[in-house]
Design a protein around this motif. Sequence first.
Motif, mmCIF file in Angstrom:
data_model
loop_
_atom_site.group_PDB
_atom_site.id
_atom_site.type_symbol
_atom_site.label_atom_id
_atom_site.label_comp_id
_atom_site.label_asym_id
_atom_site.label_seq_id
_atom_site.Cartn_x
_atom_site.Cartn_y
_atom_site.Cartn_z
ATOM 1 N N GLU A 150 0.836 -1.196 0.000
ATOM 2 C CA GLU A 150 0.000 0.000 0.000
ATOM 3 C C GLU A 150 0.872 1.248 0.000
ATOM 4 N N LEU A 151 0.323 2.313 -0.575
ATOM 5 C CA LEU A 151 0.960 3.631 -0.553
ATOM 6 C C LEU A 151 0.074 4.562 0.252
ATOM 7 N N LEU A 152 0.635 5.189 1.279
ATOM 8 C CA LEU A 152 -0.122 6.085 2.147
ATOM 9 C C LEU A 152 0.310 7.522 1.883
ATOM 10 N N ILE A 153 -0.619 8.348 1.429
ATOM 11 C CA ILE A 153 -0.330 9.757 1.170
ATOM 12 C C ILE A 153 -0.585 10.541 2.450
ATOM 13 N N SER A 154 0.460 11.216 2.930
ATOM 14 C CA SER A 154 0.343 11.921 4.212
ATOM 15 C C SER A 154 0.055 13.404 4.049
ATOM 16 N N SER A 155 0.318 13.951 2.867
ATOM 17 C CA SER A 155 0.181 15.391 2.674
ATOM 18 C C SER A 155 -1.225 15.746 2.204
ATOM 19 N N SER A 156 -1.778 16.797 2.796
ATOM 20 C CA SER A 156 -3.101 17.283 2.376
ATOM 21 C C SER A 156 -2.979 18.394 1.327
ATOM 22 N N ARG A 157 -1.720 18.812 1.036
ATOM 23 C CA ARG A 157 -1.496 19.919 0.107
ATOM 24 C C ARG A 157 -1.260 19.436 -1.319
ATOM 25 N N MET A 158 -1.214 18.164 -1.524
ATOM 26 C CA MET A 158 -0.942 17.625 -2.853
ATOM 27 C C MET A 158 -2.131 17.883 -3.771
ATOM 28 N N SER A 159 -1.846 18.301 -4.982
ATOM 29 C CA SER A 159 -2.923 18.613 -5.931
ATOM 30 C C SER A 159 -3.666 17.346 -6.332
ATOM 31 N N GLU A 160 -4.924 17.502 -6.711
ATOM 32 C CA GLU A 160 -5.732 16.355 -7.105
ATOM 33 C C GLU A 160 -5.190 15.695 -8.363
ATOM 34 N N ASP A 161 -4.613 16.495 -9.257
ATOM 35 C CA ASP A 161 -4.039 15.908 -10.470
ATOM 36 C C ASP A 161 -2.886 14.963 -10.119
ATOM 37 N N ARG A 162 -2.043 15.408 -9.177
ATOM 38 C CA ARG A 162 -0.911 14.567 -8.759
ATOM 39 C C ARG A 162 -1.418 13.317 -8.054
ATOM 40 N N VAL A 163 -2.459 13.471 -7.233
ATOM 41 C CA VAL A 163 -3.029 12.318 -6.529
ATOM 42 C C VAL A 163 -3.566 11.303 -7.529
ATOM 43 N N GLN A 164 -4.303 11.771 -8.530
ATOM 44 C CA GLN A 164 -4.862 10.856 -9.527
ATOM 45 C C GLN A 164 -3.771 10.169 -10.327
ATOM 46 N N GLU A 165 -2.702 10.889 -10.617
ATOM 47 C CA GLU A 165 -1.584 10.280 -11.340
ATOM 48 C C GLU A 165 -0.974 9.141 -10.533
ATOM 49 N N ILE A 166 -0.817 9.361 -9.230
ATOM 50 C CA ILE A 166 -0.264 8.318 -8.352
ATOM 51 C C ILE A 166 -1.201 7.125 -8.283
ATOM 52 N N VAL A 167 -2.505 7.397 -8.150
ATOM 53 C CA VAL A 167 -3.494 6.317 -8.054
ATOM 54 C C VAL A 167 -3.484 5.457 -9.304
ATOM 55 N N LEU A 168 -3.451 6.090 -10.470
ATOM 56 C CA LEU A 168 -3.472 5.347 -11.739
ATOM 57 C C LEU A 168 -2.230 4.458 -11.870
ATOM 58 N N ARG A 169 -1.076 4.997 -11.534
ATOM 59 C CA ARG A 169 0.158 4.226 -11.673
ATOM 60 C C ARG A 169 0.213 3.070 -10.670
ATOM 61 N N CYS A 170 -0.325 3.288 -9.473
ATOM 62 C CA CYS A 170 -0.327 2.217 -8.473
ATOM 63 C C CYS A 170 -1.359 1.140 -8.809
ATOM 64 N N ASN A 171 -2.498 1.556 -9.349
ATOM 65 C CA ASN A 171 -3.524 0.585 -9.717
ATOM 66 C C ASN A 171 -3.021 -0.388 -10.782
ATOM 67 N N GLU A 172 -2.139 0.083 -11.643
ATOM 68 C CA GLU A 172 -1.575 -0.790 -12.665
ATOM 69 C C GLU A 172 -0.787 -1.948 -12.039
ATOM 70 N N GLU A 173 -0.228 -1.700 -10.872
ATOM 71 C CA GLU A 173 0.553 -2.726 -10.174
ATOM 72 C C GLU A 173 -0.231 -3.337 -9.007
ATOM 73 N N GLU A 174 -1.543 -3.038 -8.940
ATOM 74 C CA GLU A 174 -2.423 -3.559 -7.877
ATOM 75 C C GLU A 174 -1.920 -3.161 -6.496
ATOM 76 N N ILE A 175 -1.495 -1.913 -6.383
ATOM 77 C CA ILE A 175 -1.058 -1.353 -5.098
ATOM 78 C C ILE A 175 -2.141 -0.403 -4.604
ATOM 79 N N THR A 176 -2.641 -0.651 -3.416
ATOM 80 C CA THR A 176 -3.702 0.183 -2.842
ATOM 81 C C THR A 176 -3.136 1.542 -2.425
#
Length: 576
Positions: free
Chosen positions: A536-562
């Motif tokens: 799993e990947l845990l995002i701790s920052s609340s200041r991260m932009s939604e675009d960056r968050v979605q980019e991380i989610v998409l790349r992790c989903n490809e590897e089945e990482i929550t």
Amino acid sequence: VVRAAARRLGMVAKPKTDRWHKQPTAMLGGVAIWAAVVISYVAFTPQTPIGWRIIIASTFLFFVGLVDDLIHTKPYQKLIGQIMGAAFIIYYGLSLPWTNSLPLNMALTIFWLIGITNALNLLDNMDGLAAGISVIASCFLGLSFLHTGQQTEALMVLTFAGALLGFLIYNSNPASIFMGDCGSLFVGFFLASTALVNVSGGRSRSFLPVLAVPILVLFIPIFDTTFVTVLRKISGRAASQGGRDHTSHRLVALGMSERHAVWMLYGFAALSGLLALLVQRMKLDVSLAAIAGFTILLTLVGVYLAGVKVYDQAEEMSLRDKSPFSFLIDFSYKRRIFEVLLDVVLIILCYWSAYAIQFGALSESAAWKLFLRTLPVLVFVKMATFLVMGVYRGLWRYTSIDDLIVFVKAVVLSSIASVLVVLFAFRFEGFSRTVFLLDGLLMFMFLAGSRLAFRLFRQLLPATDGRDGTRVLIYGAGDGGELLLREILNNRDLKYSPVGFLDDDPAKSGKVIHGLKVLAANGDLTAVCKQYEVDELLISSSRMSEDRVQEIVLRCNEEEITVRRMRITIEELRPN
């Protein structure tokens, strides 16, 4: 041979909920230990009347345990057998010479023999633990015999250690055979009886070694039995009932492997045995200080381990409600009385250490008289100052820089007050200013060290094992990431095992936060997750932009990482 015979006879310990082992394991290892000890004694050891009495009485306890292994006798029946063995030993002149009263010495000896025998029985709760501790105790008893000029007894006990060492090869983790009650009762009674020979014979000795040596040599069984008995009484469990709440079990619950937990207790046993040897050679005040320091260390370890959860919370609450000692639970949790008593000991230890550094060992010297004369004054002044300055308001678990500043102020003020009191009460005649300076420095070190002990234990004994739990990578190496890591480490219910940090700031790459490395997030995210086997990947920052968050989610989903995100919200509550 014994292992194969036990399996053929069906003498196998099966896994139970209140036992630690997970595989059916052969019993009756005590038969091999007993046979090896008796044969070795007859064949290789000079025989003495005392030696034969110990062998005969221990053999009787071996058969008491063997009957229990075969037909499961009741606890009171085993106790009767232990009393009979103790009576045999006392009848032939072996006893603890701790007092001037023969009846009292006899009663203490019966308590000693039965207590140590059962302590070894209770300590036999993890592969290799009881046998290894007994080997260490036997070796130090042998060295103690050599020091007191008892070579024959030294050879006897070292031969006993050799027999145990041979059994330990098969009893170490993963054990293929257990010693059973026949082994633990035989080993415990043999060690307890042999310790009586050590304190009764040899050259002329002072009172402290006679009192301390047998206790120190067998300190780990005594500590574990006392620890388990007190906690079981508080929680409403029977002290004689089996369980997974021993010192060794709690170390494993903190994340240590079974082998490492056993070796850690071996280390404490060796340390206490070494201290027993030193007590025989050191002056009285040095011996007392060393024993006090060792006792403080194990007390802090015991208090820390007492807070480790080894049973289901609902079960613990149910038993606590029924316990006649349940009122002690909140009392022990607050630990205020423990803190006060600990600080009294630390004040004495620091003041003595300052005198010892300045003047050397104090026994029977002029400095010793000054020390004893002013000690009550210093205890009074320092405890009063600590109370006024707020030393007892904090929680050890959260000791911070602010608390350390409070400790500095309290120590400085208490040292100044102590000097003024000594100046007005004793005119400072014969006293050294260096002693009070050293006392202040040592007091701060000991005070801060005791309060930081729990944080140190959490670092040395992590609450999570890197092989267990969900492996997580924390995205964000700032304040939020550090806060998230603290929560993961302190909250075992999350079942997370952090492996590192990720951060977009190149300046943080390669740095270390609480032992975890910060990795650069501007590279191949999926490659990093694969390298560290991240679940799993845990995002701790609340200041991260939604675009960056979605980019991380998409790349992790490809590897089945929550991917999860930490959020801290403060919401207003209104009445219904």
